[in-house]
Scaffold this active site. Structure first.
Site, PDB file in Angstrom:
ATOM      1  N   TYR A   1      13.270 -19.356 -12.218  1.00 19.30           N
ATOM      2  CA  TYR A   1      14.093 -18.391 -11.498  1.00 19.30           C
ATOM      3  C   TYR A   1      15.484 -18.256 -12.111  1.00 19.30           C
ATOM      4  O   TYR A   1      16.086 -17.175 -12.074  1.00 19.30           O
ATOM      5  CB  TYR A   1      14.183 -18.759 -10.014  1.00 19.30           C
ATOM      6  CG  TYR A   1      13.047 -18.173  -9.219  1.00 19.30           C
ATOM      7  CD1 TYR A   1      13.048 -16.838  -8.841  1.00 19.30           C
ATOM      8  CD2 TYR A   1      11.946 -18.947  -8.876  1.00 19.30           C
ATOM      9  CE1 TYR A   1      11.991 -16.296  -8.136  1.00 19.30           C
ATOM     10  CE2 TYR A   1      10.885 -18.413  -8.165  1.00 19.30           C
ATOM     11  CZ  TYR A   1      10.916 -17.080  -7.803  1.00 19.30           C
ATOM     12  OH  TYR A   1       9.858 -16.537  -7.114  1.00 19.30           O
TER      13      TYR A   1
ATOM     14  N   VAL B   1      14.055  -7.491  -6.203  1.00 15.27           N
ATOM     15  CA  VAL B   1      14.912  -8.619  -5.813  1.00 15.27           C
ATOM     16  C   VAL B   1      16.115  -8.744  -6.740  1.00 15.27           C
ATOM     17  O   VAL B   1      16.770  -9.786  -6.766  1.00 15.27           O
ATOM     18  CB  VAL B   1      14.109  -9.946  -5.789  1.00 15.27           C
ATOM     19  CG1 VAL B   1      13.029  -9.902  -4.725  1.00 15.27           C
ATOM     20  CG2 VAL B   1      13.498 -10.261  -7.155  1.00 15.27           C
TER      21      VAL B   1
ATOM     22  N   HIS C   1      11.874  -8.133  -0.097  1.00 18.07           N
ATOM     23  CA  HIS C   1      11.397  -9.357  -0.741  1.00 18.07           C
ATOM     24  C   HIS C   1      12.522 -10.315  -1.114  1.00 18.07           C
ATOM     25  O   HIS C   1      12.294 -11.279  -1.844  1.00 18.07           O
ATOM     26  CB  HIS C   1      10.572  -9.007  -1.980  1.00 18.07           C
ATOM     27  CG  HIS C   1       9.278  -8.323  -1.653  1.00 18.07           C
ATOM     28  ND1 HIS C   1       8.443  -7.794  -2.622  1.00 18.07           N
ATOM     29  CD2 HIS C   1       8.666  -8.092  -0.466  1.00 18.07           C
ATOM     30  CE1 HIS C   1       7.389  -7.258  -2.045  1.00 18.07           C
ATOM     31  NE2 HIS C   1       7.504  -7.421  -0.738  1.00 18.07           N
TER      32      HIS C   1
ATOM     33  N   THR D   1       6.365   2.177  -7.506  1.00 20.66           N
ATOM     34  CA  THR D   1       5.621   1.048  -6.955  1.00 20.66           C
ATOM     35  C   THR D   1       4.122   1.294  -7.094  1.00 20.66           C
ATOM     36  O   THR D   1       3.660   2.435  -6.971  1.00 20.66           O
ATOM     37  CB  THR D   1       5.984   0.786  -5.481  1.00 20.66           C
ATOM     38  OG1 THR D   1       5.189  -0.301  -4.977  1.00 20.66           O
ATOM     39  CG2 THR D   1       5.775   2.009  -4.617  1.00 20.66           C
TER      40      THR D   1
ATOM     41  N   ALA E   1      10.949   6.815 -12.927  1.00 19.27           N
ATOM     42  CA  ALA E   1      11.751   7.006 -11.719  1.00 19.27           C
ATOM     43  C   ALA E   1      12.955   7.909 -11.940  1.00 19.27           C
ATOM     44  O   ALA E   1      13.212   8.823 -11.151  1.00 19.27           O
ATOM     45  CB  ALA E   1      12.197   5.638 -11.187  1.00 19.27           C
TER      46      ALA E   1
END
Length: 244
Positions: free
Chosen positions: A66, A103, A123, A192, A235
């Site tokens: 992470y 996120v 999320h 998505t 997008a």
């Protein structure tokens, strides 16, 4: 429905709800969650690292992965798609709602959630950590000062403030999103895949309630046959076609 009709419907709508996924941030250089891992992490699946079980077995190891994603996020900048959605919020005001599965915090950095509407991160957010004992959320230190696993100001260990496999979405955020999509006149589903539930179900909530639901995605998704119209583009260009 064709593009001019979709554009007109969005322009007329007072209540607009938006769901965004990894395709929005991909244009900022953020890898999607399921992109192949590289280097040391090539032999691990993200699903094997993003879980309560993996964290319980080796929190330092999970935090190492992470921490790499955290550094990637801080190096990235919001792209045109992020800024167009912030501009749409400015136009629509309090009846604009943006729910993101991302996120990375890039929507907030582009101004979403500060221009009269609402932003929820379904999320979680990579640039924060959650106190394991109190549940409080704190910003993470800068990467150069980040020790693993990090501690909260309370002296307790922080866990990544993201929703892992096997965990529920934050109840208040999901409830707010469901209500916004059920009440929307137009819903946008942007970048998505439509396979991660319950977030993907928001598009169906809007459609069942009679909303015009417009998808922006370069590829056909599982939701495509169920929606009002699809803009087949990335997008930023797809949103520009609808908004400009």
């Amino acid at each position: 429905m064709d593009l001019p009709q979709a554009r007109a419907a969005l322009q007329r709508a007072r209540r607009v709800a938006v769901l965004t996924g990894a395709g929005v941030s991909a244009e900022s250089g953020i890898p999607t969650f399921r992109d192949p891992q590289s280097g040391h992490w090539a032999r691990f699946r993200p699903e094997d690292l993003a879980s309560p079980g993996a964290y319980a077995r080796d929190p330092g190891f999970v935090w190492e992965w992470y921490a790499g994603r955290y550094r990637d996020v801080l190096r990235a900048e919001p792209n045109r798609g992020h800024h167009l959605l912030a501009e749409l919020e400015r136009r629509k005001g309090a009846d604009f709602f943006l729910a993101t599965q991302n996120v990375d915090g890039l929507h907030a950095r582009a101004g979403s959630g500060t221009r009269g509407g609402t932003l929820v991160e379904l999320h979680g957010n990579l640039i924060t950590g959650r106190d394991e004992k109190t549940g409080e959320v704190f910003p993470l230190p800068e990467p150069d000062a980040l020790t693993l696993p990090p501690l909260s100001p309370n002296g307790h260990r922080l866990r990544p403030n993201v929703v892992w496999f096997g965990e529920y979405l934050p109840e208040a955020a999901l409830w707010a999103a469901q209500r916004a999509f059920e009440e929307a006149e137009v819903a946008l589903i942007v970048g998505t895949s439509g396979v991660v539930y319950p977030a993907a179900g928001l598009a169906l909530d809007a459609r069942r309630s009679g909303a015009v639901v417009i998808e922006v995605n370069p590829e056909e998704t599982e939701l495509t046959p169920l929606l009002s119209f699809s803009v087949r583009d990335v997008a930023s260009r797809g949103l520009a076609a609808l908004l400009e």
